[in-house]
Design a protein around this motif. Sequence first.
Motif, short mmCIF file in Angstrom:
data_model
loop_
_atom_site.label_atom_id
_atom_site.label_comp_id
_atom_site.label_asym_id
_atom_site.label_seq_id
_atom_site.Cartn_x
_atom_site.Cartn_y
_atom_site.Cartn_z
N LEU A 247 -28.28 -15.04 -18.09
CA LEU A 247 -27.45 -13.95 -18.63
C LEU A 247 -26.79 -14.36 -19.94
CD1 LEU A 247 -25.82 -12.65 -15.32
CD2 LEU A 247 -27.89 -11.83 -16.45
N VAL A 248 -27.62 -14.88 -20.85
CA VAL A 248 -27.16 -15.27 -22.18
C VAL A 248 -28.07 -14.62 -23.20
CG1 VAL A 248 -26.78 -17.20 -23.76
CG2 VAL A 248 -26.27 -17.48 -21.34
N GLY A 249 -27.50 -14.06 -24.24
CA GLY A 249 -28.27 -13.44 -25.30
C GLY A 249 -27.69 -13.76 -26.66
N SER A 250 -28.54 -13.80 -27.67
CA SER A 250 -28.09 -14.09 -29.04
C SER A 250 -28.33 -12.88 -29.92
CB SER A 250 -28.81 -15.31 -29.60
OG SER A 250 -30.21 -15.09 -29.62
N TYR A 251 -27.60 -12.83 -31.04
CA TYR A 251 -27.75 -11.71 -31.97
C TYR A 251 -27.43 -12.15 -33.37
CZ TYR A 251 -22.69 -11.37 -32.37
OH TYR A 251 -21.37 -11.65 -32.65
N SER A 252 -27.89 -11.37 -34.33
CA SER A 252 -27.55 -11.55 -35.74
C SER A 252 -27.24 -10.18 -36.31
CB SER A 252 -28.73 -12.19 -36.49
OG SER A 252 -28.45 -12.26 -37.88
N TYR A 253 -26.02 -10.04 -36.84
CA TYR A 253 -25.55 -8.74 -37.34
C TYR A 253 -25.51 -8.76 -38.87
CZ TYR A 253 -22.23 -5.02 -38.54
OH TYR A 253 -21.63 -3.93 -39.11
N ASP A 254 -26.25 -7.85 -39.49
CA ASP A 254 -26.26 -7.71 -40.94
C ASP A 254 -25.23 -6.67 -41.33
OD1 ASP A 254 -26.87 -6.87 -43.62
OD2 ASP A 254 -28.82 -7.84 -43.41
N ILE A 255 -24.21 -7.10 -42.06
CA ILE A 255 -23.11 -6.20 -42.41
C ILE A 255 -23.60 -5.04 -43.28
CG2 ILE A 255 -20.88 -6.07 -43.61
CD1 ILE A 255 -20.31 -8.10 -41.66
N HIS A 256 -24.55 -5.34 -44.19
CA HIS A 256 -24.98 -4.33 -45.16
C HIS A 256 -25.82 -3.24 -44.52
CE1 HIS A 256 -23.31 -6.88 -48.23
NE2 HIS A 256 -24.08 -7.90 -47.85
N THR A 257 -26.67 -3.61 -43.57
CA THR A 257 -27.51 -2.60 -42.90
C THR A 257 -26.88 -2.07 -41.63
OG1 THR A 257 -28.72 -4.29 -41.63
CG2 THR A 257 -29.57 -3.73 -43.83
N THR A 259 -26.91 -3.32 -38.69
CA THR A 259 -27.84 -3.45 -37.57
C THR A 259 -27.75 -4.84 -36.96
OG1 THR A 259 -29.63 -4.11 -39.05
CG2 THR A 259 -29.47 -1.77 -38.49
N LEU A 260 -28.12 -4.93 -35.71
CA LEU A 260 -28.13 -6.20 -34.99
C LEU A 260 -29.55 -6.54 -34.59
CD1 LEU A 260 -25.35 -4.55 -34.01
CD2 LEU A 260 -25.05 -6.61 -32.65
N GLN A 261 -30.00 -7.74 -34.95
CA GLN A 261 -31.24 -8.29 -34.43
C GLN A 261 -30.89 -9.04 -33.14
OE1 GLN A 261 -34.13 -7.54 -35.96
NE2 GLN A 261 -32.91 -6.43 -37.50
N LEU A 269 -29.23 -8.41 -21.03
CA LEU A 269 -27.81 -8.43 -20.73
C LEU A 269 -27.21 -7.03 -20.80
CD1 LEU A 269 -26.00 -10.95 -20.22
CD2 LEU A 269 -25.22 -10.74 -22.55
N TYR A 270 -27.61 -6.27 -21.81
CA TYR A 270 -27.06 -4.94 -22.05
C TYR A 270 -27.85 -3.83 -21.37
CZ TYR A 270 -23.60 -6.57 -25.43
OH TYR A 270 -22.53 -7.17 -26.03
N GLY A 271 -28.89 -4.20 -20.61
CA GLY A 271 -29.67 -3.19 -19.92
C GLY A 271 -30.51 -2.34 -20.85
N LEU A 272 -30.90 -2.90 -22.02
CA LEU A 272 -31.73 -2.17 -22.98
C LEU A 272 -33.20 -2.26 -22.58
CD1 LEU A 272 -30.02 -3.45 -26.25
CD2 LEU A 272 -29.61 -1.28 -25.08
N PRO A 273 -34.02 -1.31 -23.03
CA PRO A 273 -35.44 -1.35 -22.68
C PRO A 273 -36.08 -2.67 -23.09
CG PRO A 273 -34.87 0.76 -23.69
CD PRO A 273 -33.68 -0.12 -23.84
N GLU A 274 -37.00 -3.14 -22.27
CA GLU A 274 -37.68 -4.40 -22.56
C GLU A 274 -38.42 -4.28 -23.88
OE1 GLU A 274 -40.70 -7.58 -20.36
OE2 GLU A 274 -40.01 -5.77 -19.33
N GLY A 275 -38.33 -5.31 -24.70
CA GLY A 275 -38.98 -5.29 -26.00
C GLY A 275 -38.07 -4.86 -27.13
N THR A 276 -36.83 -4.43 -26.80
CA THR A 276 -35.87 -4.04 -27.85
C THR A 276 -35.45 -5.27 -28.65
OG1 THR A 276 -35.01 -2.25 -26.47
CG2 THR A 276 -33.66 -2.95 -28.33
N THR A 277 -35.60 -5.20 -29.96
CA THR A 277 -35.25 -6.33 -30.83
C THR A 277 -34.19 -5.97 -31.86
OG1 THR A 277 -37.04 -5.79 -32.36
CG2 THR A 277 -37.54 -7.36 -30.59
N GLU A 278 -33.86 -4.68 -31.97
CA GLU A 278 -32.87 -4.27 -32.97
C GLU A 278 -32.10 -3.06 -32.47
OE1 GLU A 278 -33.81 -4.19 -37.35
OE2 GLU A 278 -33.48 -2.03 -37.08
N ILE A 279 -30.80 -3.07 -32.69
CA ILE A 279 -29.96 -1.91 -32.39
C ILE A 279 -28.97 -1.74 -33.53
CG2 ILE A 279 -30.17 -2.10 -29.87
CD1 ILE A 279 -27.36 -3.35 -29.85
N THR A 280 -28.43 -0.54 -33.66
CA THR A 280 -27.39 -0.31 -34.65
C THR A 280 -26.04 -0.62 -34.04
OG1 THR A 280 -27.05 2.00 -34.03
CG2 THR A 280 -28.78 1.53 -35.66
N ARG A 281 -25.05 -0.81 -34.92
CA ARG A 281 -23.71 -1.08 -34.41
C ARG A 281 -23.18 0.14 -33.67
NH1 ARG A 281 -20.48 -5.09 -34.29
NH2 ARG A 281 -18.23 -4.80 -34.11
#
Length: 587
Positions: A247-257, A259-261, A269-281
């Motif tokens: 139950l550990v996950g990493s992310y990278s947030y780009d302030i300009h776009t 979006t979170l990778q 961890l967040y219950g997102l669909p499998e294969g999700t690699t990017e979400i917006t803030r």
Amino acid sequence: GIMQVSQGYAAIHGLPEGSVEASRSDWRTRVHADDLARLDIHLEQALSERRRDHYCEYRIFLAGGETRWIESRSLISYDREGVAQRIVGTNIDVTQRKQTEVALAESEVRLADALTAGQVIAFEWNAVTGQSRRSANAAAILGPEPSVADGAHNDFFSRVHPDDRDGFRAQIRQLRPDHPGYARCFRFRCRDGRELWLEETARGEFDTTGKLVRVKGLTRDVSERQKAERALAERTLQLALAGKAALVGSYSYDIHTDTLQISEGYAALYGLPEGTTEITRAEWRAITHIEDVERVEELRQRAFRERRGEYEIEYRIVRSDAEVRWIESRSFMAYAPDGSPQQVVGVNIDVTERKQAEEHRNILNAELDHRVKNVLATVGAIIRHTQHSTPLMADFVTALEQRIESLAGTHELLSHHNWRGVSLAEVVQREFAPYAGDNAEISGPAVFLKAEATQAVAMVLHELTTNSAKYGAFSRQDGRVLLRWRWPQLGACDRLIVDWQEIGGPALASPPRSGYGSSIIRELIPFELGGAVDLDFGLQGLRCRLEIPADWVSPGPLQGHERLAGEPPWQFLMTQGDIARSFKDFC
């Protein structure tokens, strides 16, 4: 000669933890002797040319003898006369990069040796005749080849793996003057049975009409690289699976776009669909608990304003299945030269179980505090009332000791059952133990008193037994005490009825004076449990009926059993909460 240093600088240079200053003379003692003169010359040149930017690399010795490579990037400030006033910069530990560069240089030497030794195969394939020629060292890599007669086709393509062959041929057919080259990896079956991964880079040559004439290129054995890449892919998969499991996950947030990778573990961890690699803030905000969003945003903005390098926070998320989970977020920020935030990277850890354990611990602490206060209040009341009703010191000490022992025994029973309730039979057993033998007859269904009721009922039974031992049936050899409990007739279970009857005790000319013990018997159950008590000092012996509301009683897990002939009138067989076979079931 004094430098203000950060915690990171202190850690890189092996300074004591918490160091915020260092002298330049100490710094010079750490610098490698072979680098010191060069650094001095380099700095003097920068100052003489009034350069603002200053870059250098050098080695330092740490206290343990370890050598580290430092990359120093500095900004030099000058006054109006051009005199250097201040140098501000960063030190980066590039030891690993230097080691990699050394390894790369060695690799290049090995590669040159390999080329010299013929470890790379040079080839030429005639697209018109189908014939091919390979360098003499091909046999060392692909194995020996039989001699081929002039004009005969080479069978190289026939030994390319069937799954790779058609794609390879198609790639060659697609060569044209404006797209003459290709690079391809494929599997190849050697004549000695070995299967190799080969990487081929080549370029086609064309005639004036654009027809492919020949292909020239190099072939390399990349079997080990492919093996390493497969191992890396497996490790990456294992890391992703470990992130999900832990139950550990990493992310990278780009302030300009905005979006979170995110990693696979983060998505899980967040219950997102499998294969999700990017979400917006905005999507992250929608998942975060509404009561925590503003608190998280406020801390993030404050961290940006204060130019913090990192921050931690805990907050809740609400997954798509409505499950609430606690997240511990650890974030690291990167800033542009002008101080504006650029990127945030971090890890999220699911700490829901820890939070639940903390909440449970807090509840237990509060409950313990409440119980301790109740016990102390009860003990205080016992002392005051016993002293008031027992003028003689010896009698006071005996009565007080018995009552506190009874209270302690009840708490021991409750603790043994984890404060989930105690069998009424166990309470009776403990209170009767000092007095009863063959002179007591006890029967009733298996029932459990809830924890809140156990102490009150035990105190009443204690006063009844001690009163009987002093003035009633337990004080004479031929005296008997009958104790029965039952549910009312006609199946009603709104209250439990407990009947106490004494037979063969001393005749009472008049009821004894009312003291603390009789007050406990008459008043405690009505006051604490909302029940009823009927106490009668009759000529035939004391009778007492207790009525305990069903809210304080629950049926026992096992039914009582009839007492067999020849067994003692009361006996408790404590096996997994079962009461004695001597109990008669009246339910």
